[in-house]
Design an enzyme around this catalytic site. Structure first.
Site, short mmCIF file in Angstrom:
data_model
loop_
_atom_site.label_atom_id
_atom_site.label_comp_id
_atom_site.label_asym_id
_atom_site.label_seq_id
_atom_site.Cartn_x
_atom_site.Cartn_y
_atom_site.Cartn_z
N ARG A 361 0.87 -1.18 0.00
CA ARG A 361 0.00 0.00 0.00
C ARG A 361 0.90 1.22 0.00
NH1 ARG A 361 -4.39 -1.70 4.72
NH2 ARG A 361 -4.96 -3.69 3.76
N GLN A 379 -0.44 -9.41 6.69
CA GLN A 379 -1.38 -9.53 7.81
C GLN A 379 -1.62 -10.99 8.13
OE1 GLN A 379 -4.63 -7.49 5.79
NE2 GLN A 379 -4.48 -5.84 7.30
N HIS A 509 -14.09 -9.90 7.34
CA HIS A 509 -12.64 -9.68 7.27
C HIS A 509 -12.15 -9.70 8.70
CE1 HIS A 509 -13.09 -7.52 3.25
NE2 HIS A 509 -14.29 -7.37 3.74
#
Length: 634
Positions: A361, A379, A509
């Site tokens: 990102r 993650q 999520h």
RNA sequence: GCCGACGUAGCUCAGUGGUAGAGCAGCGGUUUCGUAAACCGCAGGUCGCGGGUUCAAAUCCCGCCGUCGGCUCCA
């Protein structure tokens, strides 16, 4: 009036808080800097006249609330000092903050760190003069006009924005006056212990389209001792800064060829992999399936997912065979493909897909920092595809998993917040209501204390955020559970219900550690580099007294390594004290000293970090101890 | 991105216009030592990168790169 002691007292209408404090005692009167009515709302100025029966809490200088008042007054004194040094200074805002205060100002002179002592000296003079703070109610229109005439554009703008009908007040000390809601201490002499900390740039009202102001940060306390303690705390926090420890302990490095992108060195990689293994072991128990997915996708995918419209600024693009492609910033679209690849039955739900994929990102250059804000990270990511009625049970399961993980790291506190539907959102009110109550229900069923952030959810679903406090009380956002009604819609995900009809699954999520990079940064600071045995890059170091002991030491290292422990050696010809020192600085949990005595007894002298002498112990006992610590993740 | 500070040996730092330094780490030697630093020597630098000013630049000026502190806790 009822005070803290619970004894009701009567006062004439309009008696001020300060007068009440003095009526109880000289000491309390002098210490009083404000008050609070019925235990709620803002701190009131001590000049506030009391107009009704209430429970009154006297705020004294030597309390957290008192510090707020002192800091607010310190901000005024700072502004006064700035005006005396640079008369062209235009004041914007100067509030008290959690840790101190600041004032945003606009002036031609560039304030440098060298100016701070000068400003402090000017402030000290004002404090010494002990000018009383006076409060006065003013006419809004008059003041706005005056501010405009003076070119005080910021104050004029603030005045303009104040709700009509509300009392507008100024506070004055000496020649200085400032638009201010208060509260303030009785006089400048109350600001006994203060320090200016740093300068910074800050946009007017935090908006980068506005003018860039100069901000001066400082802090203030009632007593010198508290200020010293605060400064000491900052120093201690700096000592455990993960960037400093990461370098010292050889955990990771940074290089300009890849800004904001860490290189994990062998020792840091041990920690990284150990965390991944922790999560993988839990995935087996909690019914997850791990997948490996691509890194670069045709932009078409990001149009479908909506990232192209909403997240483009943060994505990396490249052209491959004349097709525009993007590096993934998230794993979710891949997982929707995996879900949608075949016809799914309700029997398969909830379907839990985990992924340790590397994400990229783009973060603005000024926003990156160490391991905590990077441009590439991983993650402990997973997406759960569930039937709507499964949400509560599934979230309950997640709470158990999260609790298990956080429990391992000894965070003093975990704070949980539920964020609900924002103004702009997709999905029906009915779906949102059900989803929110499922999340709340799961939290309550698990006995979790939580707060609610109304309207703070994502546009596509409500969420639960987890923030932990570390060993020195700082708060970090870690895990998140985020419901999503949007992606299943966009990717047209379906499953077949028990009745044979098609239905839309909900996507959850979730991440527990969050980004591994960030989590590692946090635990470096949390543990101050002293990782528990199971996470330590080097778990033990073998030291020899002299060269005669090397063969025995080598066999010891070999035996421990074969048993799966991370052990290194120091057979150098330094003195034992020096070797011990090196091992300590490397934060190695156990030092194993081998000399003639140990060889004779077939033992090892065990020293535990930081400096506990555990005496001599047999190799078998040592292995037992290590295995036990490893198993209990200590 | 914007404002400000910083960038000198692997690390921590000194050096403000006149031959680039220290400590630690490294390497070689001496020392073989029992729980927080043995001793001697050697080597190590395009002073972030590029341009400019100057007889002369780590030092002054400009640009770039990177790192750090910030960029509403609303009078």
């Amino acid at each position: 009036m009822t005070l803290k002691d619970g004894v009701p007292r009567s006062f004439a209408l309009g008696t001020t808080i300060r007068e009440v404090a003095f009526s109880i005692g000289e000491g309390l009167g002098k210490a009083c800097v404000g008050g609070r009515i019925d235990g709620q709302g803002a701190i009131l100025d001590l000049r506030t006249p009391l107009r009704r029966d209430a429970r009154l809490e006297i705020v004294t200088a030597d309390s957290k609330d008192g510090w707020q008042v002192i800091r607010h007054s310190a901000a005024h004194i700072l502004a006064d000092a700035l005006l005396s040094l640079w008369p062209d200074t235009k004041l914007a805002i100067g509030p008290a903050t959690e840790e101190g205060f600041y004032y945003d100002v606009d002036l031609a002179h560039r304030i440098t760190p060298d100016d701070l002592p000068k400003i402090e000296a000017a402030m000290a003079k004002i404090v010494k003069e002990d000018r009383p703070f006076e409060r006065c109610s003013v006419d809004r229109a008059d003041e706005t006009r005056k501010a405009r005439d003076h070119g005080d554009v910021y104050k004029a703008e603030i005045l303009d924005g104040l709700p009509i009908g509300e009392e507008v007040t100024f506070y004055r000390h000496g020649q200085f006056e400032d638009l201010c809601r208060g509260p303030h201490v009785p006089s400048t002499g109350y600001v006994k212990a203060f320090k200016l900390l740093r300068t910074a740039g800050a946009y007017w009202r935090g908006d980068e389209n506005n003018a860039m102001l100069q901000r001066i940060y400082g802090t203030a306390f009632a007593r010198e001792k508290d200020l010293k303690e605060y400064l000491h705390r900052i120093e201690e926090a700096e000592k455990r800064d993960h960037r400093k420890l990461g370098k010292e302990l050889g955990l990771f490095m940074m290089h300009p060829v890849a800004p904001a992108s860490p290189f994990f060195l062998p020792k840091g990689t041990v920690i990284y992999n150990r965390l991944v293994r922790l999560m993988r072991d839990l995935y087996v128990r909690y019914g997850y399936q791990e997948v490996i997915t691509p890194q670069v996708f045709d932009s078409q995918l990001w149009h479908t997912s909506g990232h192209y419209e909403h997240y483009k600024e943060n994505m990396y693009f490249t052209i491959i065979d004349e097709r525009e492609c993007a590096v993934k910033p998230m794993n979710c679209p891949s997982h929707t493909f995996i879900f949608g690849m075949e016809r799914r039955s309700y029997r398969e739900l909830p379907l839990r897909i985990a992924d340790f994929g590397r994400l990229h990102r783009y973060e603005r250059s000024g926003a990156t920092a160490g391991l905590t804000r990077v441009r590439t990270f991983c993650q402990d990511d997973a997406h759960i595809f569930a039937a709507p009625e499964q949400i509560q049970a599934e979230v309950g399961r997640l709470l158990a998993m999260i609790n298990e993980v956080y429990g391992l790291f000894g965070f003093p506190e975990v704070r949980v917040a539920l964020s609900t539907r924002p103004a702009a959102s997709i999905g029906s009110a009915e779906v949102w209501e059900k989803a929110e109550s499922a999340l709340a229900g799961a939290l309550q069923a698990s006995g979790v204390n939580y707060t609610i952030n109304p309207g703070d959810g994502a546009f596509y679903g409500p969420k639960i955020d987890f923030r932990v406090l570390d060993a020195i009380g700082r708060e970090w956002q870690l895990g998140t559970i985020q419901l999503d009604f949007n992606l299943p819609e966009r990717f047209d995900l379906k499953y077949i219900t028990s009745e044979g009809s098609e239905a839309r699954p909900v996507m959850i999520h979730r991440a527990i550690l969050g980004s591994l990079e960030r989590f590692i940064g946090i635990i470096i600071e949390h543990y101050s580099g002293q990782f528990p045995f199971w996470l330590s890059p080097v778990q033990a170091r073998v030291l020899t007294i002299n060269d005669d002991h090397v063969p025995y030491a080598q066999s010891l290292t070999a035996r421990l390594s074969e048993a799966g422990f991370r052990v290194d050696e120091d057979f150098s010809n330094s003195k034992t004290g020096a070797k011990i020192r090196d091992a300590r600085l490397a934060r190695i949990p156990y030092v194993l000293v081998v000399g003639a005595k140990e060889i004779a007894d077939q033992t090892v002298a065990l020293r535990e970090r930081p400096d506990i002498d555990r005496g001599s112990i047999s190799i078998d006992r040592l292995l037992e101890l290590f295995r036990d610590q490893e198993n209990r993740k200590q």
